[in-house]
Write a protein that holds these residues in place. Structure first.
Motif: not given
Lengths: 154, 366
Positions: A62, A64, A114, A117-118, B48, B300, B313, B324, B326, B328
């Motif tokens: 992951n 994030s 990923q 996306e961020a 999100e 997580y 997360h 927050r 998130h 996955r």
């Protein structure tokens, strides 16, 4: 009564002691689930590369990004396949004005989308990414909605 | 020699085999696929961001709309993540109820997979049989939660209701019929020469590529890697059940199909054990009325959803709303494999590859 018993368990202390030897770690901490490594943004790629090559953490599960008051934090959760019991979370912090983090696509190909996306939702620029374009929002969208200062118009 | 320029063919987002809003921009060289550029986001609902303005408990219905084909799995992952954040435990009975509905969801999702693979390849009959059996699971979800498709059954600390009495005969007769159903699928689908020809050797994903690209779930196991989070990193009470982790041999579409059919059987085994061992007791533990995790905590948490590793997360800030969240999403990461497995193949193989990578766009786009 049961709890979610997938903690890092025995060996965490040894893991932490050994990880202290790894160059480029600013701070190391742990809770019952992860060992957290706070890494300076300039040393991120080398730390990740040695976690992959020397520690067998071959699975970047992951990625994030979190918006704190004046900083962004990018968190990488790493495991190993097959599982070796280690759970490592690597964190980097960058200031709002200079939200730039080196891309990990060359180390972990899974970082590709990923990171996009961020970038799309949080506006973090991943330097060295081969194709850093929006992935979920339309190309002509302006702003990065997961930022705390993003204003909703509707 | 005849030279042709590469040209582009769009598959989706409005296409029966796009599984709900996936666009695959395909660069063709004659009949061969040179590259596939995947465009996501047609089902993006900013889940999100919404999470940051909802309380922890209010987010559960949003989570159920991520993987809407197996809604108990994304809600399970979310409530377990919040439970970790709070450090609270769940009553024994609730854990067993969760396992039963989660595995039923997995079966339902895999039946949709097999049915939609069949119809994508033109075998309408195969689809009807899979959907017929999935309907029985939907009926069971209606009994237990009142909702068929997008059930918000999970609660932080347990589940919303205990099973009604009518649930047990339904699930037992379903499990009793499961071997017969599977042999029917083998007759209709696995034994179908067209399906075999369209799947075998198509869309081969090597184990190394699968790990490097973070492909998880049945897609990873089809490539021969026996990695199942229920086994490797058990959450809830999954360490108490006996089940096999089916794997494939070469990672082609055929393996992705057979692995999922075998997983249906294994889920049936888990449900049988859970029904046998389920104790009496509470289905919902004591949790604070207002859920306010201390500031600065983060977690997580990952579960093995029907599609792969589903992780949450979550970062708290001391209020009743998360700082927050998130998600996955396994479908999101798994779609990275589509260009990988489609290059060098033919156009019709892309349809097979989308179907056997089994994305659900509600989850990948969030």
């Amino acid at each position: 009564m049961t709890s979610h018993d997938n903690s890092i368990g025995v060996g965490a202390a040894e893991l932490m002691a050994a990880l202290r030897q790894l160059a480029g770690i600013d701070e190391i901490s742990q809770d019952e689930f992860f060992v957290y490594l706070q890494v300076d943004v300039s040393r991120l790629v080398s730390v990740m590369r040695s976690l992959l090559n020397d520690w067998g953490m071959n699975y970047l599960a992951n990625l994030s990004a979190v918006d704190y008051d004046s900083e962004f934090e990018v968190v990488y959760h790493l495991y190993a396949i097959p599982d070796n019991g280690k759970k490592i979370a690597v964190k980097v912090r960058v200031p709002h004005q200079q939200a730039q983090v080196p891309s990990l696509v060359t180390v972990f190909p899974t970082a590709d989308w990923q990171e996009r996306e961020a970038f799309d939702l949080m506006g973090i620029s991943f330097s060295g990414h081969p194709n850093l374009v929006r992935i979920l929002l339309p190309d002509d969208f302006s702003g990065h909605p997961l930022r705390k200062d993003f204003r909703k118009e509707a | 020699m005849l030279k042709t320029d590469p040209y582009t063919i769009n598959i989706g987002p409005q296409h029966p085999s796009a599984h709900g809003g996936l666009r695959a921009e395909t660069i063709m060289d004659g009949e061969d696929v040179q590259d596939v550029i995947v465009h996501l986001g047609y089902v993006h609902r900013s889940v999100e961001k919404i999470a940051e303005s909802r309380t922890y408990a209010q987010f559960v219905p949003y989570a159920s709309r991520l993987d809407y084909l197996a809604s108990h799995l994304p809600t399970l992952g979310y409530v377990q993540a919040v439970e970790k954040l709070l450090g609270i435990t769940v009553p024994e009975r609730a854990e067993y109820i969760r396992v039963i509905v989660a595995e039923l969801s997995r079966i339902a999702s895999h039946l949709i997979f097999a049915g939609s693979l069949a119809i994508d390849l033109g075998a309408t009959t195969g689809m009807i049989y899979c959907y017929r059996d999935r309907e029985r699971i939907m009926d069971m979800f209606e009994m237990s939660s009142g909702q068929r498709l997008i059930a918000s059954y999970m609660r932080i600390g347990g589940v919303s209701h205990d099973f009604p009495d009518s649930f047990y005969p339904a699930v037992k007769s379903f499990l009793g019929d499961l071997p017969k159903m599977i042999s029917e699928y083998h007759g209709l689908l696995s034994g179908n020469e067209i399906l075999q020809a369209r799947c075998k050797g198509v869309g081969v994903l090597s184990a190394d590529d699968a790990i490097a690209y973070g492909i998880t779930g049945p897609n990873l196991r089809a490539s021969g890697v026996a990695y199942d989070i229920r086994r490797e990193d058990p959450y809830g009470i999954y360490d108490r059940f006996e089940f096999n982790v089916p794997t494939g041999h070469c990672g082609d579409s055929w393996d992705r199909y057979t692995v999922r059919i075998e997983e249906i059987e294994q889920s049936g085994r888990i449900i049988e054990q859970a029904l046998r061992d389920m104790p009496a007791g509470d289905y919902l533990g004591k949790v604070p009325r207002i859920i306010k995790p201390p500031a600065g905590r983060e977690v997580y948490h990952r579960i093995e959803s029907a599609k792969g590793e589903l992780g949450y997360h979550i970062v708290s800030n001391g209020t009743d709303k998360p700082h927050r969240v998130h998600v996955r999403a396994p479908s999101f990461v798994n779609m990275m494999a589509l260009p990988l497995v489609s290059r060098g193949g033919k156009l019709q193989d892309i349809i097979t590859n989308i179907a056997t990578l089994d994305p659900v766009l509600g989850e990948s786009d969030r």
